[in-house]
Motif scaffolding. Sequence first.
Motif, PDB file in Angstrom:
ATOM      1  N   PHE A 175       0.826  -1.202   0.000  1.00 26.44           N
ATOM      2  CA  PHE A 175       0.000   0.000   0.000  1.00 26.44           C
ATOM      3  C   PHE A 175       0.866   1.260   0.000  1.00 26.44           C
ATOM      4  N   PHE A 176       1.907   1.263   0.826  1.00 26.06           N
ATOM      5  CA  PHE A 176       2.786   2.429   0.901  1.00 26.06           C
ATOM      6  C   PHE A 176       3.462   2.684  -0.440  1.00 26.06           C
ATOM      7  N   ALA A 177       3.938   1.611  -1.078  1.00 22.99           N
ATOM      8  CA  ALA A 177       4.662   1.759  -2.342  1.00 22.99           C
ATOM      9  C   ALA A 177       3.782   2.365  -3.427  1.00 22.99           C
ATOM     10  N   VAL A 178       2.572   1.844  -3.571  1.00 23.63           N
ATOM     11  CA  VAL A 178       1.732   2.312  -4.678  1.00 23.63           C
ATOM     12  C   VAL A 178       1.094   3.661  -4.388  1.00 23.63           C
ATOM     13  N   GLU A 179       0.925   4.018  -3.128  1.00 24.06           N
ATOM     14  CA  GLU A 179       0.264   5.276  -2.806  1.00 24.06           C
ATOM     15  C   GLU A 179       1.242   6.429  -2.604  1.00 24.06           C
ATOM     16  N   LYS A 180       2.430   6.138  -2.086  1.00 27.36           N
ATOM     17  CA  LYS A 180       3.359   7.207  -1.744  1.00 27.36           C
ATOM     18  C   LYS A 180       4.551   7.322  -2.685  1.00 27.36           C
ATOM     19  N   LEU A 181       4.888   6.247  -3.379  1.00 29.23           N
ATOM     20  CA  LEU A 181       6.134   6.255  -4.157  1.00 29.23           C
ATOM     21  C   LEU A 181       5.923   6.194  -5.660  1.00 29.23           C
ATOM     22  N   MET A 182       5.000   5.371  -6.089  1.00 25.47           N
ATOM     23  CA  MET A 182       4.877   5.082  -7.519  1.00 25.47           C
ATOM     24  C   MET A 182       3.897   6.024  -8.203  1.00 25.47           C
ATOM     25  N   PRO A 183       3.978   6.131  -9.533  1.00 16.35           N
ATOM     26  CA  PRO A 183       3.049   6.998 -10.269  1.00 16.35           C
ATOM     27  C   PRO A 183       1.612   6.507 -10.116  1.00 16.35           C
ATOM     28  N   GLU A 184       0.676   7.379 -10.395  1.00 17.28           N
ATOM     29  CA  GLU A 184      -0.745   7.023 -10.319  1.00 17.28           C
ATOM     30  C   GLU A 184      -1.041   5.876 -11.281  1.00 17.28           C
ATOM     31  N   MET A 185      -1.779   4.897 -10.803  1.00 17.49           N
ATOM     32  CA  MET A 185      -2.126   3.726 -11.610  1.00 17.49           C
ATOM     33  C   MET A 185      -3.589   3.373 -11.399  1.00 17.49           C
ATOM     34  N   ARG A 186      -4.117   2.602 -12.332  1.00 18.53           N
ATOM     35  CA  ARG A 186      -5.475   2.097 -12.181  1.00 18.53           C
ATOM     36  C   ARG A 186      -5.531   1.088 -11.040  1.00 18.53           C
ATOM     37  N   PRO A 187      -6.720   0.882 -10.440  1.00 19.17           N
ATOM     38  CA  PRO A 187      -6.848  -0.068  -9.336  1.00 19.17           C
ATOM     39  C   PRO A 187      -6.324  -1.459  -9.667  1.00 19.17           C
ATOM     40  N   PHE A 188      -6.528  -1.908 -10.920  1.00 16.33           N
ATOM     41  CA  PHE A 188      -6.046  -3.239 -11.307  1.00 16.33           C
ATOM     42  C   PHE A 188      -4.532  -3.335 -11.145  1.00 16.33           C
ATOM     43  N   LEU A 189      -3.800  -2.329 -11.660  1.00 17.09           N
ATOM     44  CA  LEU A 189      -2.344  -2.346 -11.576  1.00 17.09           C
ATOM     45  C   LEU A 189      -1.871  -2.144 -10.148  1.00 17.09           C
ATOM     46  N   ARG A 190      -2.579  -1.315  -9.403  1.00 20.96           N
ATOM     47  CA  ARG A 190      -2.220  -1.126  -7.997  1.00 20.96           C
ATOM     48  C   ARG A 190      -2.329  -2.449  -7.237  1.00 20.96           C
ATOM     49  N   GLY A 191      -3.426  -3.162  -7.492  1.00 16.06           N
ATOM     50  CA  GLY A 191      -3.603  -4.450  -6.841  1.00 16.06           C
ATOM     51  C   GLY A 191      -2.523  -5.442  -7.234  1.00 16.06           C
ATOM     52  N   LEU A 192      -2.145  -5.421  -8.507  1.00 19.31           N
ATOM     53  CA  LEU A 192      -1.113  -6.337  -8.991  1.00 19.31           C
ATOM     54  C   LEU A 192       0.248  -6.010  -8.374  1.00 19.31           C
ATOM     55  N   VAL A 193       0.578  -4.721  -8.295  1.00 20.06           N
ATOM     56  CA  VAL A 193       1.863  -4.323  -7.704  1.00 20.06           C
ATOM     57  C   VAL A 193       1.909  -4.703  -6.231  1.00 20.06           C
ATOM     58  N   CYS A 194       0.819  -4.479  -5.510  1.00 16.70           N
ATOM     59  CA  CYS A 194       0.761  -4.878  -4.099  1.00 16.70           C
ATOM     60  C   CYS A 194       1.021  -6.373  -3.951  1.00 16.70           C
ATOM     61  N   ALA A 195       0.400  -7.177  -4.820  1.00 22.79           N
ATOM     62  CA  ALA A 195       0.575  -8.626  -4.752  1.00 22.79           C
ATOM     63  C   ALA A 195       2.019  -9.023  -5.051  1.00 22.79           C
ATOM     64  N   VAL A 196       2.632  -8.388  -6.044  1.00 18.07           N
ATOM     65  CA  VAL A 196       4.015  -8.713  -6.411  1.00 18.07           C
ATOM     66  C   VAL A 196       4.971  -8.363  -5.278  1.00 18.07           C
ATOM     67  N   ILE A 197       4.791  -7.190  -4.667  1.00 17.92           N
ATOM     68  CA  ILE A 197       5.669  -6.775  -3.572  1.00 17.92           C
ATOM     69  C   ILE A 197       5.544  -7.724  -2.385  1.00 17.92           C
TER      70      ILE A 197
END
Length: 303
Positions: A175-197
Amino acid sequence: MRFFWRNFPVFLIWLTALSMMDTALHRITPLLNYAAWLTLVPFFISLTLLGFCLSKGEVFRLKRYCIWAAVLAGIYALTLIPRTSVPLPLDTLRLIYEVSAVTEFIILALHGRTWLKRWDWLWIFCITLVFGMVLENGGILMGFFQEKGYWFYVPGLPAPVATIVGWVNVLYCGFFAVEKLMPEMRPFLRGLVCAVIALSMDIPFDPVATRLAWWVWNDRLTMSIWGVPVVNYVAWFWALFPYAWCYYRVRSYGKCEEGRKIALFSALIPLILVIELAGVLASLLILGDKEALEIVGRFLRSL
Protein backbone atom coordinates in the motif's frame (compact mmCIF):
# COMPACT_ATOMS: atom_id res chain seq x y z
CA MET A 1 17.46 8.98 9.81
CA ARG A 2 14.40 10.97 8.74
CA PHE A 3 14.66 9.51 5.23
CA PHE A 4 14.88 6.00 6.68
CA TRP A 5 11.81 6.45 8.87
CA ARG A 6 9.77 8.21 6.21
CA ASN A 7 10.35 5.28 3.83
CA PHE A 8 10.51 2.53 6.44
CA PRO A 9 8.35 0.01 4.49
CA VAL A 10 10.96 0.00 1.71
CA PHE A 11 13.70 -0.74 4.21
CA LEU A 12 11.53 -3.40 5.84
CA ILE A 13 11.48 -5.29 2.55
CA TRP A 14 15.27 -5.08 2.52
CA LEU A 15 15.44 -6.18 6.17
CA THR A 16 13.30 -9.19 5.35
CA ALA A 17 15.77 -10.24 2.66
CA LEU A 18 18.71 -9.63 4.99
CA SER A 19 17.26 -11.61 7.90
CA MET A 20 16.29 -14.56 5.71
CA MET A 21 19.76 -14.57 4.13
CA ASP A 22 21.41 -14.60 7.56
CA THR A 23 19.09 -17.32 8.87
CA ALA A 24 19.50 -19.54 5.80
CA LEU A 25 23.30 -19.33 5.84
CA HIS A 26 24.21 -19.00 9.50
CA ARG A 27 21.38 -19.92 11.88
CA ILE A 28 20.20 -23.36 10.73
CA THR A 29 21.84 -26.63 9.86
CA PRO A 30 22.14 -27.93 7.25
CA LEU A 31 22.39 -24.61 5.46
CA LEU A 32 19.62 -23.56 3.09
CA ASN A 33 21.64 -22.15 0.20
CA TYR A 34 18.81 -21.88 -2.34
CA ALA A 35 16.76 -19.81 0.11
CA ALA A 36 19.69 -17.43 0.40
CA TRP A 37 19.63 -16.89 -3.37
CA LEU A 38 15.86 -16.34 -3.26
CA THR A 39 16.42 -13.34 -0.99
CA LEU A 40 17.66 -11.52 -4.08
CA VAL A 41 14.00 -11.09 -5.11
CA PRO A 42 12.93 -8.80 -2.21
CA PHE A 43 16.43 -7.27 -2.20
CA PHE A 44 16.07 -6.00 -5.77
CA ILE A 45 12.45 -4.99 -5.14
CA SER A 46 13.67 -2.83 -2.25
CA LEU A 47 16.37 -1.22 -4.43
CA THR A 48 13.79 -0.50 -7.13
CA LEU A 49 11.46 1.15 -4.64
CA LEU A 50 14.42 3.07 -3.22
CA GLY A 51 14.74 4.67 -6.65
CA PHE A 52 11.15 5.87 -6.41
CA CYS A 53 11.88 7.25 -2.94
CA LEU A 54 14.62 9.42 -4.42
CA SER A 55 12.63 10.59 -7.44
CA LYS A 56 10.87 13.91 -7.40
CA GLY A 57 8.95 14.69 -10.52
CA GLU A 58 11.35 13.99 -13.36
CA VAL A 59 14.43 14.59 -11.18
CA PHE A 60 16.26 11.46 -10.07
CA ARG A 61 18.82 11.95 -7.30
CA LEU A 62 21.38 9.55 -8.74
CA LYS A 63 24.24 10.34 -6.37
CA ARG A 64 22.12 9.91 -3.27
CA TYR A 65 20.62 6.72 -4.68
CA CYS A 66 24.07 5.26 -5.35
CA ILE A 67 25.15 5.99 -1.78
CA TRP A 68 22.06 4.37 -0.25
CA ALA A 69 22.18 1.41 -2.65
CA ALA A 70 25.87 0.84 -1.94
CA VAL A 71 25.25 0.84 1.82
CA LEU A 72 22.33 -1.58 1.57
CA ALA A 73 24.17 -3.86 -0.86
CA GLY A 74 27.31 -3.78 1.28
CA ILE A 75 25.48 -4.81 4.44
CA TYR A 76 23.61 -7.47 2.48
CA ALA A 77 26.89 -8.81 1.04
CA LEU A 78 28.43 -9.15 4.50
CA THR A 79 26.15 -12.13 5.16
CA LEU A 80 27.83 -13.94 2.24
CA ILE A 81 31.26 -13.81 3.87
CA PRO A 82 32.15 -17.31 5.10
CA ARG A 83 32.23 -17.46 8.89
CA THR A 84 31.45 -19.81 11.70
CA SER A 85 27.72 -20.43 11.76
CA VAL A 86 25.84 -20.24 15.06
CA PRO A 87 22.70 -22.36 14.65
CA LEU A 88 19.95 -21.53 17.13
CA PRO A 89 17.38 -23.89 18.66
CA LEU A 90 14.11 -24.14 16.73
CA ASP A 91 12.08 -22.79 19.64
CA THR A 92 14.37 -19.78 19.90
CA LEU A 93 14.09 -19.01 16.20
CA ARG A 94 10.31 -19.36 16.36
CA LEU A 95 10.16 -16.95 19.30
CA ILE A 96 12.38 -14.47 17.43
CA TYR A 97 10.02 -14.64 14.45
CA GLU A 98 6.97 -14.23 16.68
CA VAL A 99 8.35 -11.19 18.48
CA SER A 100 9.62 -9.70 15.20
CA ALA A 101 6.25 -10.00 13.46
CA VAL A 102 4.37 -8.31 16.29
CA THR A 103 7.06 -5.64 16.64
CA GLU A 104 6.90 -4.89 12.90
CA PHE A 105 3.12 -4.52 13.18
CA ILE A 106 3.49 -1.99 16.01
CA ILE A 107 6.22 -0.06 14.18
CA LEU A 108 4.15 0.07 10.99
CA ALA A 109 1.14 1.29 12.96
CA LEU A 110 3.34 4.10 14.29
CA HIS A 111 4.75 4.73 10.82
CA GLY A 112 1.21 5.20 9.59
CA ARG A 113 1.18 8.53 11.39
CA THR A 114 3.55 9.86 8.72
CA TRP A 115 1.06 9.47 5.87
CA LEU A 116 -2.26 7.85 6.76
CA LYS A 117 -5.45 9.84 7.17
CA ARG A 118 -8.09 9.10 9.81
CA TRP A 119 -10.10 6.57 7.81
CA ASP A 120 -6.98 4.88 6.42
CA TRP A 121 -6.26 3.38 9.84
CA LEU A 122 -9.57 1.54 9.76
CA TRP A 123 -8.92 0.24 6.24
CA ILE A 124 -5.45 -1.13 6.99
CA PHE A 125 -5.31 -1.98 10.67
CA CYS A 126 -8.87 -3.23 11.12
CA ILE A 127 -10.33 -4.56 7.85
CA THR A 128 -7.05 -5.91 6.47
CA LEU A 129 -6.25 -7.42 9.88
CA VAL A 130 -9.59 -9.26 9.94
CA PHE A 131 -8.99 -10.38 6.36
CA GLY A 132 -5.59 -11.78 7.35
CA MET A 133 -7.19 -13.57 10.28
CA VAL A 134 -9.69 -15.25 7.94
CA LEU A 135 -6.96 -16.26 5.47
CA GLU A 136 -4.53 -17.69 8.02
CA ASN A 137 -7.10 -19.60 10.03
CA GLY A 138 -8.82 -20.70 6.83
CA GLY A 139 -5.66 -22.38 5.58
CA ILE A 140 -5.35 -24.30 8.84
CA LEU A 141 -9.01 -25.29 9.02
CA MET A 142 -8.92 -26.49 5.41
CA GLY A 143 -6.07 -28.81 6.37
CA PHE A 144 -3.17 -27.35 4.40
CA PHE A 145 -0.87 -26.70 7.35
CA GLN A 146 -0.59 -26.38 11.13
CA GLU A 147 0.95 -23.66 13.28
CA LYS A 148 1.71 -25.00 16.73
CA GLY A 149 4.21 -24.10 19.44
CA TYR A 150 3.75 -20.32 19.49
CA TRP A 151 3.25 -18.23 22.61
CA PHE A 152 0.42 -15.96 21.51
CA TYR A 153 -2.84 -17.04 19.88
CA VAL A 154 -6.20 -15.41 19.36
CA PRO A 155 -8.46 -17.29 21.81
CA GLY A 156 -10.39 -20.04 20.07
CA LEU A 157 -8.43 -19.83 16.81
CA PRO A 158 -5.61 -22.14 15.60
CA ALA A 159 -3.45 -19.41 14.00
CA PRO A 160 -0.96 -17.48 16.14
CA VAL A 161 -1.00 -13.70 16.36
CA ALA A 162 2.35 -13.48 14.53
CA THR A 163 1.14 -15.04 11.28
CA ILE A 164 -2.13 -13.09 11.35
CA VAL A 165 -0.46 -9.69 11.66
CA GLY A 166 2.06 -10.78 9.02
CA TRP A 167 -0.62 -10.27 6.34
CA VAL A 168 -1.01 -6.65 7.40
CA ASN A 169 2.76 -6.16 7.47
CA VAL A 170 3.30 -7.27 3.87
CA LEU A 171 0.22 -5.52 2.49
CA TYR A 172 1.17 -2.29 4.27
CA CYS A 173 4.45 -2.30 2.36
CA GLY A 174 2.53 -2.69 -0.89
CA PHE A 175 0.00 0.00 0.00
CA PHE A 176 2.79 2.43 0.90
CA ALA A 177 4.66 1.76 -2.34
CA VAL A 178 1.73 2.31 -4.68
CA GLU A 179 0.26 5.28 -2.81
CA LYS A 180 3.36 7.21 -1.74
CA LEU A 181 6.13 6.26 -4.16
CA MET A 182 4.88 5.08 -7.52
CA PRO A 183 3.05 7.00 -10.27
CA GLU A 184 -0.75 7.02 -10.32
CA MET A 185 -2.13 3.73 -11.61
CA ARG A 186 -5.47 2.10 -12.18
CA PRO A 187 -6.85 -0.07 -9.34
CA PHE A 188 -6.05 -3.24 -11.31
CA LEU A 189 -2.34 -2.35 -11.58
CA ARG A 190 -2.22 -1.13 -8.00
CA GLY A 191 -3.60 -4.45 -6.84
CA LEU A 192 -1.11 -6.34 -8.99
CA VAL A 193 1.86 -4.32 -7.70
CA CYS A 194 0.76 -4.88 -4.10
CA ALA A 195 0.58 -8.63 -4.75
CA VAL A 196 4.02 -8.71 -6.41
CA ILE A 197 5.67 -6.77 -3.57
CA ALA A 198 4.10 -8.95 -0.87
CA LEU A 199 4.84 -12.16 -2.76
CA SER A 200 8.48 -11.10 -3.21
CA MET A 201 8.78 -10.96 0.58
CA ASP A 202 7.30 -14.43 0.93
CA ILE A 203 9.38 -16.18 -1.75
CA PRO A 204 12.51 -16.58 0.44
CA PHE A 205 10.58 -16.51 3.70
CA ASP A 206 8.53 -19.68 3.29
CA PRO A 207 11.43 -22.05 2.52
CA VAL A 208 13.12 -20.93 5.73
CA ALA A 209 9.89 -21.06 7.74
CA THR A 210 9.12 -24.54 6.40
CA ARG A 211 12.58 -25.82 7.33
CA LEU A 212 12.19 -24.38 10.84
CA ALA A 213 8.67 -25.82 11.23
CA TRP A 214 7.12 -22.44 11.89
CA TRP A 215 4.26 -24.02 9.97
CA VAL A 216 4.05 -27.70 9.12
CA TRP A 217 2.51 -28.64 5.78
CA ASN A 218 0.12 -31.49 5.13
CA ASP A 219 2.16 -34.57 4.18
CA ARG A 220 -0.10 -35.19 1.18
CA LEU A 221 1.16 -32.04 -0.56
CA THR A 222 3.86 -33.48 -2.79
CA MET A 223 4.06 -30.87 -5.58
CA SER A 224 6.59 -28.40 -4.27
CA ILE A 225 9.14 -25.78 -5.24
CA TRP A 226 12.07 -24.70 -3.05
CA GLY A 227 10.88 -27.16 -0.43
CA VAL A 228 7.46 -25.48 -0.16
CA PRO A 229 4.15 -26.81 -1.56
CA VAL A 230 3.28 -25.01 -4.78
CA VAL A 231 -0.20 -24.28 -3.43
CA ASN A 232 1.39 -21.86 -0.95
CA TYR A 233 2.53 -19.41 -3.63
CA VAL A 234 -0.64 -19.90 -5.66
CA ALA A 235 -2.74 -19.12 -2.60
CA TRP A 236 -0.58 -16.09 -1.73
CA PHE A 237 -1.11 -14.51 -5.13
CA TRP A 238 -4.84 -15.16 -5.18
CA ALA A 239 -5.22 -13.97 -1.61
CA LEU A 240 -3.47 -10.66 -2.23
CA PHE A 241 -4.31 -9.59 -5.77
CA PRO A 242 -8.15 -9.64 -5.71
CA TYR A 243 -8.19 -8.09 -2.25
CA ALA A 244 -5.86 -5.22 -3.16
CA TRP A 245 -7.59 -4.67 -6.52
CA CYS A 246 -11.02 -4.43 -4.88
CA TYR A 247 -9.53 -2.31 -2.08
CA TYR A 248 -8.40 0.35 -4.55
CA ARG A 249 -11.46 -0.01 -6.77
CA VAL A 250 -13.81 0.80 -3.89
CA ARG A 251 -11.58 3.56 -2.58
CA SER A 252 -11.64 5.22 -6.01
CA TYR A 253 -15.36 5.96 -5.72
CA GLY A 254 -15.07 9.72 -5.42
CA LYS A 255 -18.73 10.55 -4.71
CA CYS A 256 -19.11 8.05 -1.89
CA GLU A 257 -18.40 8.92 1.74
CA GLU A 258 -15.50 7.07 3.34
CA GLY A 259 -17.73 5.35 5.89
CA ARG A 260 -19.95 3.98 3.13
CA LYS A 261 -16.92 2.81 1.19
CA ILE A 262 -15.75 0.86 4.22
CA ALA A 263 -19.20 -0.68 4.66
CA LEU A 264 -19.32 -1.62 0.96
CA PHE A 265 -15.85 -3.13 0.99
CA SER A 266 -16.58 -5.08 4.17
CA ALA A 267 -19.72 -6.49 2.55
CA LEU A 268 -17.69 -7.51 -0.50
CA ILE A 269 -15.11 -9.54 1.45
CA PRO A 270 -17.12 -12.81 1.24
CA LEU A 271 -17.26 -12.34 -2.55
CA ILE A 272 -13.53 -11.60 -2.64
CA LEU A 273 -12.87 -14.83 -0.74
CA VAL A 274 -14.98 -16.79 -3.25
CA ILE A 275 -13.06 -15.24 -6.16
CA GLU A 276 -9.79 -16.09 -4.46
CA LEU A 277 -10.84 -19.69 -3.90
CA ALA A 278 -11.92 -19.96 -7.55
CA GLY A 279 -8.58 -18.57 -8.66
CA VAL A 280 -6.68 -21.05 -6.49
CA LEU A 281 -8.75 -23.99 -7.79
CA ALA A 282 -8.30 -22.94 -11.42
CA SER A 283 -4.54 -22.57 -10.93
CA LEU A 284 -4.25 -25.95 -9.22
CA LEU A 285 -6.20 -27.57 -12.06
CA ILE A 286 -3.82 -26.06 -14.61
CA LEU A 287 -0.79 -27.15 -12.59
CA GLY A 288 -2.23 -30.61 -12.00
CA ASP A 289 -1.81 -30.48 -8.22
CA LYS A 290 -4.24 -33.30 -7.41
CA GLU A 291 -3.29 -33.55 -3.74
CA ALA A 292 -4.05 -29.88 -3.04
CA LEU A 293 -7.33 -30.17 -4.94
CA GLU A 294 -8.28 -33.20 -2.86
CA ILE A 295 -7.68 -31.26 0.35
CA VAL A 296 -9.93 -28.42 -0.87
CA GLY A 297 -12.56 -30.91 -2.00
CA ARG A 298 -12.53 -32.73 1.34
CA PHE A 299 -12.98 -29.43 3.17
CA LEU A 300 -15.87 -28.31 0.95
CA ARG A 301 -17.65 -31.66 1.39
CA SER A 302 -17.38 -31.31 5.15
CA LEU A 303 -19.28 -28.00 5.18
